[in-house]
Write an enzyme that holds these catalytic residues in place. Structure first.
Site, PDB file in Angstrom:
ATOM      1  N   ASN A   9     -37.320  99.728 -38.248  1.00 41.52           N
ATOM      2  CA  ASN A   9     -37.549 100.247 -36.779  1.00 41.52           C
ATOM      3  C   ASN A   9     -36.378  99.364 -35.958  1.00 41.52           C
ATOM      4  O   ASN A   9     -36.294  98.400 -35.831  1.00 41.52           O
ATOM      5  CB  ASN A   9     -38.986  99.615 -36.494  1.00 41.52           C
ATOM      6  CG  ASN A   9     -39.301  99.968 -34.853  1.00 41.52           C
ATOM      7  OD1 ASN A   9     -38.396  99.947 -34.270  1.00 41.52           O
ATOM      8  ND2 ASN A   9     -40.625 100.434 -34.869  1.00 41.52           N
ATOM      9  N   ASP A  11     -36.172 100.182 -32.651  1.00 46.10           N
ATOM     10  CA  ASP A  11     -36.314 100.084 -31.201  1.00 46.10           C
ATOM     11  C   ASP A  11     -35.552  99.151 -30.573  1.00 46.10           C
ATOM     12  O   ASP A  11     -35.250  99.243 -29.094  1.00 46.10           O
ATOM     13  CB  ASP A  11     -37.876  99.947 -31.147  1.00 46.10           C
ATOM     14  CG  ASP A  11     -38.776 101.109 -31.520  1.00 46.10           C
ATOM     15  OD1 ASP A  11     -38.273 102.251 -31.754  1.00 46.10           O
ATOM     16  OD2 ASP A  11     -40.017 100.854 -31.692  1.00 46.10           O
ATOM     17  N   ARG A  20     -29.392  96.370 -20.005  1.00 46.08           N
ATOM     18  CA  ARG A  20     -28.231  96.551 -18.951  1.00 46.08           C
ATOM     19  C   ARG A  20     -27.814  97.844 -18.502  1.00 46.08           C
ATOM     20  O   ARG A  20     -26.513  98.153 -17.857  1.00 46.08           O
ATOM     21  CB  ARG A  20     -27.048  95.869 -19.814  1.00 46.08           C
ATOM     22  CG  ARG A  20     -27.041  94.380 -19.759  1.00 46.08           C
ATOM     23  CD  ARG A  20     -26.796  93.808 -18.485  1.00 46.08           C
ATOM     24  NE  ARG A  20     -26.815  92.385 -18.130  1.00 46.08           N
ATOM     25  CZ  ARG A  20     -25.810  91.672 -18.313  1.00 46.08           C
ATOM     26  NH1 ARG A  20     -24.661  92.246 -18.510  1.00 46.08           N
ATOM     27  NH2 ARG A  20     -25.958  90.299 -18.187  1.00 46.08           N
ATOM     28  N   ARG A  47     -41.748 105.647 -26.797  1.00 45.69           N
ATOM     29  CA  ARG A  47     -43.028 105.276 -25.607  1.00 45.69           C
ATOM     30  C   ARG A  47     -42.870 106.250 -24.361  1.00 45.69           C
ATOM     31  O   ARG A  47     -41.712 106.584 -24.118  1.00 45.69           O
ATOM     32  CB  ARG A  47     -42.919 103.723 -25.301  1.00 45.69           C
ATOM     33  CG  ARG A  47     -42.844 102.926 -26.684  1.00 45.69           C
ATOM     34  CD  ARG A  47     -42.892 101.410 -26.204  1.00 45.69           C
ATOM     35  NE  ARG A  47     -44.289 101.215 -25.426  1.00 45.69           N
ATOM     36  CZ  ARG A  47     -45.319 100.570 -26.278  1.00 45.69           C
ATOM     37  NH1 ARG A  47     -45.265 100.103 -27.414  1.00 45.69           N
ATOM     38  NH2 ARG A  47     -46.587 100.358 -25.701  1.00 45.69           N
ATOM     39  N   HIS A 192     -46.056  96.098 -38.955  1.00 49.20           N
ATOM     40  CA  HIS A 192     -46.123  95.234 -37.628  1.00 49.20           C
ATOM     41  C   HIS A 192     -46.364  93.742 -37.761  1.00 49.20           C
ATOM     42  O   HIS A 192     -47.108  93.005 -38.741  1.00 49.20           O
ATOM     43  CB  HIS A 192     -47.468  95.774 -36.891  1.00 49.20           C
ATOM     44  CG  HIS A 192     -47.500  95.564 -35.343  1.00 49.20           C
ATOM     45  ND1 HIS A 192     -47.401  94.131 -34.689  1.00 49.20           N
ATOM     46  CD2 HIS A 192     -47.031  96.482 -34.575  1.00 49.20           C
ATOM     47  CE1 HIS A 192     -47.077  94.421 -33.450  1.00 49.20           C
ATOM     48  NE2 HIS A 192     -46.853  95.819 -33.330  1.00 49.20           N
ATOM     49  N   GLY A 214     -39.492  95.904 -37.891  1.00 50.43           N
ATOM     50  CA  GLY A 214     -38.506  96.026 -36.721  1.00 50.43           C
ATOM     51  C   GLY A 214     -38.011  94.881 -36.292  1.00 50.43           C
ATOM     52  O   GLY A 214     -37.061  94.034 -36.429  1.00 50.43           O
ATOM     53  N   HIS A 215     -38.981  94.331 -35.329  1.00 47.52           N
ATOM     54  CA  HIS A 215     -38.628  92.856 -34.527  1.00 47.52           C
ATOM     55  C   HIS A 215     -37.861  91.824 -35.347  1.00 47.52           C
ATOM     56  O   HIS A 215     -36.951  91.555 -34.982  1.00 47.52           O
ATOM     57  CB  HIS A 215     -39.757  92.375 -33.778  1.00 47.52           C
ATOM     58  CG  HIS A 215     -39.608  91.482 -32.729  1.00 47.52           C
ATOM     59  ND1 HIS A 215     -39.589  90.158 -33.111  1.00 47.52           N
ATOM     60  CD2 HIS A 215     -39.129  91.642 -31.529  1.00 47.52           C
ATOM     61  CE1 HIS A 215     -39.391  89.307 -32.077  1.00 47.52           C
ATOM     62  NE2 HIS A 215     -39.037  90.397 -30.949  1.00 47.52           N
TER      63      HIS A 215
HETATM   64  N1  PXP Z   1     -45.477 100.287 -37.412  1.00 51.56           N
HETATM   65  C1  PXP Z   1     -46.041 100.337 -36.359  1.00 51.56           C
HETATM   66  C2  PXP Z   1     -46.856 101.620 -36.120  1.00 51.56           C
HETATM   67  C3  PXP Z   1     -45.469 100.041 -35.072  1.00 51.56           C
HETATM   68  O1  PXP Z   1     -45.937 100.431 -33.776  1.00 51.56           O
HETATM   69  C4  PXP Z   1     -44.647  99.099 -34.853  1.00 51.56           C
HETATM   70  C5  PXP Z   1     -43.989  98.529 -33.779  1.00 51.56           C
HETATM   71  O2  PXP Z   1     -43.274  99.310 -32.983  1.00 51.56           O
HETATM   72  C6  PXP Z   1     -44.092  98.642 -36.225  1.00 51.56           C
HETATM   73  C7  PXP Z   1     -44.693  99.103 -37.518  1.00 51.56           C
HETATM   74  C8  PXP Z   1     -42.835  97.493 -36.325  1.00 51.56           C
HETATM   75  O3  PXP Z   1     -43.770  96.260 -35.859  1.00 51.56           O
HETATM   76  P1  PXP Z   1     -42.599  94.948 -35.789  1.00 51.56           P
HETATM   77  O4  PXP Z   1     -41.720  95.400 -34.695  1.00 51.56           O
HETATM   78  O5  PXP Z   1     -43.603  93.903 -35.246  1.00 51.56           O
HETATM   79  O6  PXP Z   1     -42.095  94.781 -37.126  1.00 51.56           O
END
Ligand code: PXP
Length: 243
Positions: A9, A11, A20, A47, A192, A214-215
């Protein structure tokens, strides 16, 4: 052999760009690097408030990704129209609250079947594979099955946030839910709050096919580089014991 797939991910590459209003860092370049280092798919969440990923990112990623794009989105008419016109390989339907920092809980499929089922139907008719992001609860799995969604993604946030005995309890909930969903014929994904320190026990749950992370990968990339961070996470997933 059942090796889990890694959806990266990206994002938060866009979060940094939007902070910025620059045209860097490029989400396309991030996708390419992730793919070169083991990402099996690229995940983005468009989003409603466009706080990170923008519409043009979705267009460009779908046109240029070498793997497949998994578009996370809320159940709104606007998002449905975007998905139907862009046709990503996968759509993951998620709940969305404007003020939240991140997706805080799973979709209430059991309570909102009348809303969610038509989304599943229309996306499926467009050839898009639909996944429902749900908490690891049996009534939500049953409802997802009844909506004829082919895929669920189990929310691993409660597991990631839990400590001590509670973490083991949350892990067991994920394992029970994954087994029940697989028995119902659903493809099971998860994500997540996962990072290199906590992903191992979840990666060992055999029915889980794909992880969206992602994060923690983007955060780790600040210090070791994106390619190395993706490769590191991929190693954590692929070192799970083979069935
Ligand atoms: N899966 C879903 C459905 C999500 O909404 C997110 C966050 O956007 C993630 C996975 C990834 O989560 P994280 O960024 O905490 O790894």
């Amino acid at each position: 052999m059942n090796i889990p797939l890694l959806g990266v991910n990206i994002d938060h590459v866009a979060t940094l760009r939007q902070a910025r209003g620059t045209d860097y860092p490029s989400v396309l370049e991030a996708a390419r690097i992730a793919e070169d280092h083991g990402a099996d798919l690229i995940t983005v969440h468009l989003r409603e408030d466009r706080r990170h990923i923008q519409d043009r990112d979705v267009t460009e990623l779908i046109a240029q990704a070498r793997t497949r794009v998994n578009l996370e989105m809320a159940c709104t008419a606007e998002m449905l129209a975007i998905a139907l016109s862009h046709r990503p390989a996968d759509v993951c339907l998620v709940p969305e609250r404007r003020a939240e920092l991140t997706t805080e809980g799973g979709l209430d499929v059991a309570g909102q079947r009348a809303l969610i089922e038509p989304f599943c139907r229309q996306l499926e008719a467009a050839g898009i594979r639909v996944s429902l992001f749900i908490d690891p609860e049996l009534d939500q799995i049953q409802a997802a099955h009844e909506c004829r969604a082919p895929v669920i993604e189990l929310h691993t946030g409660a597991y990631a946030n839990a400590v001590d005995d509670q973490r083991q309890h949350e892990l067991q909930r994920l394992a029970t839910a994954a087994t029940a969903a697989e028995s119902a014929g659903l493809v099971v994904n998860a994500g997540h709050g996962l990072n290199v320190s906590n992903v191992g026990p979840v990666a060992a749950i055999k029915p889980i096919r794909e992880f969206n992370i992602g994060h923690s990968i983007i955060a780790r990339a600040l210090f070791i580089g994106l390619g190395a961070a993706v490769a590191e996470m991929k190693r954590c997933l692929t070192s799970r014991p083979v069935a």
